[in-house]
Scaffold this motif. Structure first.
Motif, PDB file in Angstrom:
ATOM      1  N   ALA A  55       0.787  -1.248   0.075  1.00  0.00           N
ATOM      2  CA  ALA A  55       0.079   0.062   0.104  1.00  0.00           C
ATOM      3  C   ALA A  55       0.623   1.072  -0.047  1.00  0.00           C
ATOM      4  O   ALA A  55       0.054   2.377   0.098  1.00  0.00           O
ATOM      5  N   ASN A  56       1.862   1.123  -0.142  1.00  0.00           N
ATOM      6  CA  ASN A  56       2.966   2.450  -0.092  1.00  0.00           C
ATOM      7  C   ASN A  56       3.075   2.997  -1.348  1.00  0.00           C
ATOM      8  O   ASN A  56       3.821   2.761  -2.287  1.00  0.00           O
ATOM      9  N   ASN A  57       2.269   4.286  -1.503  1.00  0.00           N
ATOM     10  CA  ASN A  57       2.186   4.813  -2.750  1.00  0.00           C
ATOM     11  C   ASN A  57       3.161   5.864  -3.081  1.00  0.00           C
ATOM     12  O   ASN A  57       3.289   6.336  -4.058  1.00  0.00           O
ATOM     13  N   GLY A  58       3.870   6.121  -2.000  1.00  0.00           N
ATOM     14  CA  GLY A  58       5.052   7.259  -2.196  1.00  0.00           C
ATOM     15  C   GLY A  58       6.069   7.509  -1.235  1.00  0.00           C
ATOM     16  O   GLY A  58       5.749   6.914  -0.163  1.00  0.00           O
ATOM     17  N   VAL A  59       6.899   8.061  -1.462  1.00  0.00           N
ATOM     18  CA  VAL A  59       8.293   8.227  -0.506  1.00  0.00           C
ATOM     19  C   VAL A  59       8.417   9.940  -0.850  1.00  0.00           C
ATOM     20  O   VAL A  59       8.847  10.089  -1.861  1.00  0.00           O
ATOM     21  N   VAL A  60       8.452  10.645   0.321  1.00  0.00           N
ATOM     22  CA  VAL A  60       8.744  12.059   0.177  1.00  0.00           C
ATOM     23  C   VAL A  60       9.743  12.501   1.179  1.00  0.00           C
ATOM     24  O   VAL A  60       9.882  11.854   2.210  1.00  0.00           O
ATOM     25  N   VAL A  61      10.900  13.039   0.492  1.00  0.00           N
ATOM     26  CA  VAL A  61      11.886  13.323   1.562  1.00  0.00           C
ATOM     27  C   VAL A  61      12.010  14.971   1.805  1.00  0.00           C
ATOM     28  O   VAL A  61      11.657  15.767   0.924  1.00  0.00           O
ATOM     29  N   TYR A  62      12.030  15.252   3.019  1.00  0.00           N
ATOM     30  CA  TYR A  62      12.204  16.729   3.601  1.00  0.00           C
ATOM     31  C   TYR A  62      13.336  16.814   4.030  1.00  0.00           C
ATOM     32  O   TYR A  62      14.417  16.035   4.550  1.00  0.00           O
ATOM     33  N   SER A  63      13.698  18.204   4.106  1.00  0.00           N
ATOM     34  CA  SER A  63      15.002  18.568   4.630  1.00  0.00           C
ATOM     35  C   SER A  63      14.797  18.815   5.920  1.00  0.00           C
ATOM     36  O   SER A  63      13.763  18.742   6.647  1.00  0.00           O
ATOM     37  N   GLN A  64      15.869  19.132   6.823  1.00  0.00           N
ATOM     38  CA  GLN A  64      15.750  19.303   8.314  1.00  0.00           C
ATOM     39  C   GLN A  64      14.858  20.452   8.626  1.00  0.00           C
ATOM     40  O   GLN A  64      13.994  20.545   9.690  1.00  0.00           O
TER      41      GLN A  64
END
Lengths: 304, 447, 193, 207
Positions: free
Chosen positions: B352-361
């Motif tokens: 069910a994992n539809n996305g991976v989003v990377v955020y900065s600190q």
């Protein structure tokens, strides 16, 4: 890699409390400028004193009660600014200062601080000043350059000013309330930045004008006299003390307008905006009870 | 193609930047096959499956490696062919010790023998649901509810509408968007299979109007298919929430504590429809999915990956982090509104994992809660009509009874209130905790 | 001025301008821990009814017994007696007319007699030299004023439930401070009627 | 709904039977709030109320024993009213200034006594204990009323016991003489008392 594990949502609306308060301050600036234009620098002094007193009052109160000092949310500054703009230019400095401290400490601080007061701090402080030192709050200096020391406000002597005078504000009155043009600029700014909705100011002014008309007053003069417009835009819309649901806000604003018309017509005070909004504030919790949103999947009024 | 169809409340997160979808929505899906996959046994809602292979076993592609447990159980299949190198607990996104089977890929992609049913319009209708169950299909929009259980129509119930959820209202994600563009026919096939399985006459594919090309593609694919229509919806979060979608499409409201089937509706994600089509037409189990990888990666993309691929592989395939690794603040599995933060970037992708989003600190730092200013924005934003402001007080005070009276159990945990709150109050988090507490209490009462 | 408008003005005066709680500071004791609007409204109704009755009883007692018998120095005791009888009557009435309501009021209404608004209105009527009719209206309208006050206070106190009131001010002190601010707002009615 | 219907009678009864002396004092002060605007007259009212209270407590303790529980409150109210009437007559004769200040609030002394005496509990204690309690409450009430009157007089007119104590330029805060000011002063006074006693309690606990 040091990953944060704070739960969703991971984005936030850019409108923080501080941004909203800053928007209100920016929207109030035209009124400050207009006040200085009409009454000279005495007006600026009054506004500054009450603002500084409110901010210092909050700072000292929060420090004394060992709370986190949150003066940087600017809410005390807004309170002090609005209170100052509600006073006559050249009011004694101690009056403005005392009002500012009363607003943030007694009306707000004792109840827990921002968001916990049930009544508008600036207005309650003004009502306190009016009850305690009535002579200063009913002494209106004439606009700078007019040959008189004090003068009758449009509410005390209706018909003595033209609509243009009422609109531009070279008339006696409280610092912030005289120039309707400045107030409208502030109103547009607040609506455009989505700080407030147009609902409460428009409904309140319309209701006051209409009810005033029924009671025999000129609706245009009603809308442009005294602190109605200022109160409707900047004080009736105070988040903390107005109802939270949309239908509640309609009733609240219409009711406040009605009270303004009644007070102006019947009470001993020529101006009733302060009291009208305070009374509307007091009824706000009841309005919130009456007008609740229907919950999805529930019948109206059904409880879990 | 814009639409006014919508629900009351909701928010517009990242509206100024196309809901964060701009970097990936124009990118065609690329395949990525991992060297090693770690397949979780608990990828669906319900009890985790039991591993039925041992270290050293050789498995073929699509071979069952986990056996279903309980009513909500689902089989798990090998997503690559190769050698089982580990069977044991690993860290998943939400569970520090989740049972998993690790397989080293031999890149031969040998399939186990499959049992295709053939064309969806002609295959025997009564074999469709068993095929879906055997293929291990679960909801691919995020809730991961076993699909065959949704189809379990009880005595006295019936279903008259199946809604395919292509709204993709969650920020950043474009995997459903790309799927609708690139595999539109398979999606309609899946919908038809589901309709035939239950004898449903009406199928609606609901899509937000910020995806006009997808609406066009789906309309084309739906042409000439019996009972299938495409419905554009206004772009607003959470348009794709099950309750909101049902209300918008059918005008019905799911009564509190009831399921969509109680108002004769089943809602499926478009990805699930595609998985159903694969299961019916080819007999292929669910072993891969499309995942959007975006945020601070060099080349934001949509990748078709095997179930069990580590997130770090996805990020490497997208050119790696675009910011120094020390500046990476949060890796979120899912979108910005409902996604789960990963404890580290080696967790495996589930069905069910539809996305991976990377955020900065800077983006990830938790904002400090300040006092509620009673602005009422949360009340306006709640798609359910709750009073989050008051509810938060009750939840934080631990008052289960009154929180229940204020309908906390109806909260859909969409995050709209937390998003809009100018005081940055963590409303949704409090509600989720209270819901879990009340549910646990109810279970205790029963058991 | 017509009778109707005179009565209307009297109503506005009693309910708002001369509100028994906020303008005369009587009857506050009942509000110390009132937190629910529903209970407050029920209590306010009971008090309003008792105020109307006790006004009439006190007037009758004064004019028919005390003055003729030359016992005016016993006025306070007599008024207290009138209050007790009025509350006792209201209790009987509530039990007869609305058993469910009476139940929710907890069996006995006698503690309501301790509300100083009841004794206060009787004395007010006497001081103002009202006729019987005026006294009854004064009791009724004064009671409505009390009802308005207690419902507004209950609304505010419900709202304050979520407030972070300092521990030392919780309960009675913050209720008093709230009443003070409401009383300030009620000053807007000054001069009306 | 059950919680909402918490019996009204019970709620008021808690106010009448509370064991918390500070709360009883404040409840006792409420009926006289409107007239407690000067230190001297407040002191007079306090003394009058205290005397009435002690007498009423004595008779209450005697009659309380022989009255059924339901009748205690009415009986005590009548006793209080009788002594309030007596106190008022004494004031009228010997301290006309205080009596005039009371005006139509004189009968309120009866209600004050009711709360100070904990009307709902009369007859529970023996005569000695009831008297001791009444004397204690009476002294406390005199202090509270004097403090309340003094604060309101100081800020509301700039004097204390009629003597000007503030510099000539001081402009009195008229609000303090109004009911609004009375509520505020009493609320703040109670808050200060709570804060002080709370701190003492904490000290006692840690020692």
């Amino acid at each position: 890699m040091n990953l944060h594990l704070s739960p969703a949502p991971h984005v936030h609306s850019p409108q923080s409390t501080r941004v909203l308060m800053l928007n209100v301050i920016v929207a109030l600036l035209p009124c400050v400028i207009a006040g200085v234009w009409v009454f000279g620098f005495a007006a600026l002094a009054t506004v500054l004193v009450s603002t500084v007193a409110a901010v210092l009052g909050e700072l000292v109160w929060q420090a004394l009660t060992k709370q986190k000092v949150r003066v940087d949310d600017l809410s005390a500054a807004v309170t002090g600014l609005i209170l100052g703009l509600n006073l006559p230019a050249g009011a004694p400095w101690w009056l403005a200062a005392l009002g500012g401290v009363f607003a943030v400490v007694i009306v707000k601080g004792l109840f827990g601080g921002l968001g916990d007061n049930f009544i508008n701090p600036a207005l309650a402080a003004r009502a306190m000043l009016l009850a305690s030192w009535p002579k200063y709050l009913t002494h209106w200096p004439a606009p700078a350059g007019v040959d008189a020391v004090t003068a009758a406000t449009p509410l005390a002597s209706p018909g003595s000013y033209t609509t243009a005078q009422l609109f531009l504000g070279r008339i006696p009155g409280a610092i912030g309330e005289v120039c309707k043009l400045a107030i409208l600029i502030g109103f547009v700014y607040l609506v455009v930045t989505k700080t407030i909705s147009w609902r409460i100011p428009v409904a309140m002014v319309a209701s006051a004008a209409l009810c005033g008309w029924v009671l025999g007053a000129n609706p245009v003069a009603t809308a442009l006299s005294g602190g109605l417009l200022f109160g409707a835009v900047f004080m009736a819309t105070d988040y903390v003390t107005c109802p939270m649901t949309v239908p509640g806000q309609w009733v609240y604003a219409v009711g406040a307008g009605l009270l303004v018309a009644i007070f102006r017509r019947f009470s001993v005070y020529p101006e009733g905006v302060t009291y009208a909004i305070l009374l509307a504030n007091i009824s706000a919790p009841l309005l919130d009870r009456c007008f609740r949103r229907r919950v999805y999947g529930h019948e109206k009024g059904e409880k879990a | 193609m814009s639409s006014n169809r919508t629900f009351r409340g909701g928010v517009h997160p990242l509206h100024g930047s196309h809901e964060g979808k701009a970097p990936t929505r124009g990118e065609a899906v690329r395949d990525y096959i991992a060297q090693t996959v770690t397949i979780l046994m608990g990828m669906h809602l319900g009890a985790p499956s039991t591993p039925c292979v041992q270290v050293g076993d050789h498995v073929k592609l699509g071979q069952p490696i986990g056996e279903p447990v309980g009513f909500l159980g689902l089989p798990v299949h090998a997503s690559v062919s190769g050698e089982v190198v580990a069977v044991g607990p690993v860290q998943s996104v939400t569970n520090p010790s989740a049972m998993a089977v690790t397989i080293k890929n031999d890149f031969k992609d040998e399939w186990v023998p499959l049992n295709p049913l053939g064309d969806v319009e002609t295959c025997p209708a009564d074999q469709i649901v068993p095929a879906i169950k055997a293929a291990g299909v679960c909801g691919m929009g995020g809730a991961s509810f076993p699909t065959h259980v949704k189809f379990a129509v009880k005595e006295g119930q019936y279903c008259d509408t199946i809604i395919l959820n292509g709204a993709e209202c969650e920020t950043h994600l474009t995997c459903d968007h790309r799927l609708m563009l690139e595999d539109s026919k398979r999606i309609v096939d899946g919908l038809r299979a589901a309709m035939r399985a239950l004898g449903v006459k009406k199928g609606v594919i609901a899509i937000e109007d910020n995806k006009p090309d997808a609406i066009e593609a789906m309309r084309k694919a739906a042409q000439g298919r019996e009972g299938v229509e495409v419905m554009p919806l206004l772009t607003k979060y959470p348009q794709g929430g099950e309750k909101q979608l049902i209300h918008v499409v059918t005008g019905r409201e799911v009564p509190t504590k009831k399921l969509p089937l109680d108002v004769h509706v089943i809602v499926l994600n478009v990805g699930t429809a595609k998985a159903i089509a694969d299961a019916v037409i080819d007999g292929r189990p669910l072993i891969s999915r499309i995942t959007t990888v975006t945020g601070h990666v060099k080349k934001p993309s949509n990748l078709r990956v095997r179930v069990g691929t580590p997130v770090s592989d996805l990020i490497r395939e997208c050119g790696g982090y675009s910011i120094p690794e020390s500046d990476v603040g949060k890796v979120v599995m899912g979108g910005a509104m409902t996604g789960f933060p990963c404890p580290h970037d080696r967790v495996p992708v589930a069905k069910a994992n539809n996305g991976v989003v990377v955020y900065s600190q800077r983006e990830a730092v938790e904002l400090e809660e300040s006092p509620c200013i009673r602005c009422g924005r949360c009340i306006d934003a709640c798609p359910i009509g709750l009073n989050p402001c008051k509810l938060k007080y009750l939840c934080d005070a631990g008052d289960m009874k009154r929180a229940g009276e204020e309908n906390v159990m109806d909260c859909v945990v969409c995050g709209s209130c937390s998003y809009i709150c100018p005081a940055r109050r963590r409303l949704t988090t409090s509600f989720k905790a209270m819901k879990d507490k009340i549910a646990a209490e109810a279970r205790k009462g029963k058991g | 001025m017509s009778d109707f408008s005179r009565i209307l003005l009297f109503l506005v005066s009693c309910v708002f301008t001369q509100n028994i709680v906020f303008a005369r500071a009587l009857g506050f004791t009942a509000m110390g821990d009132e937190r629910r609007v529903e209970t407050a409204a029920g209590y306010g109704l009971v008090v309003a009814l008792a105020m109307t009755l006790s006004s009439a009883l006190a007037w009758l007692l004064d004019m028919l017994v005390l003055v003729p018998a030359g016992m005016i120095h016993l006025r306070i005791v007599a008024f207290a007696l009138a209050v007790l009888v009025a509350v006792w009557l209201v209790e009987k009435l509530a039990v007869a007319a609305r058993p469910a309501l009476a139940e929710s009021l907890g069996g006995s209404l006698m503690p309501v007699a301790a509300n100083c608004a009841l004794l206060g209105i009787a004395v007010l009527n006497y001081e103002a030299g009202y006729t019987l009719g005026q006294a009854v209206l004064s009791g009724l309208f004064g009671g409505l004023g009390f009802l308005v006050a207690i419902v507004l206070m209950a609304g505010v106190q419900e709202r304050l439930e979520t407030s972070r009131i300092p521990e030392t001010l919780k309960g009675m002190p913050i209720a008093l401070i709230s009443a003070s601010l409401i009383a300030l707002a009620f000053m807007g009615f000054t001069g009306i009627a | 709904m059950a919680e909402m219907n918490t019996s009204l009678g019970a709620r008021v009864e808690t106010a009448l039977t509370t064991k918390n002396p500070a709360l009883r004092l404040a409840l006792g002060a409420c009926p006289l709030l409107a007239v407690a605007t000067r230190a001297a007259s407040s002191l007079g009212m306090g003394v009058a109320t205290a005397c009435a209270l002690v007498c009423a407590a004595l008779f209450g303790a005697i009659f309380g024993k022989i009255t059924p529980e339901k009748g205690r409150l009415p009986v005590f109210l009548l006793i209080c009213a009788a002594f309030a009437g007596a106190a008022h007559m004494v004031l009228q004769g010997w301290f006309p200034a205080v009596s005039e200040g009371l005006g139509l609030y004189a009968p309120m002394i009866a209600v004050s006594c009711l709360f100070l005496g904990g009307a709902g509990r009369i007859g529970e204690d023996g005569i000695g204990k009831a008297l001791a309690d009444a004397v204690g409450m009476g002294v406390g009430f005199i202090c509270l009323m004097t403090a309340l009157g003094a604060v309101r007089e100081l800020i509301g007119c700039g004097t204390v016991f009629g003597a000007a104590v503030l510099p000539a330029g001081f402009e009195p805060m008229l609000m303090l003489a109004m009911p609004a000011g009375g509520f505020l002063a009493l609320g703040l006074l109670m808050g200060v008392c709570n804060a002080v006693s709370g701190r003492n309690k904490k000290k006692g606990a840690s020692a």
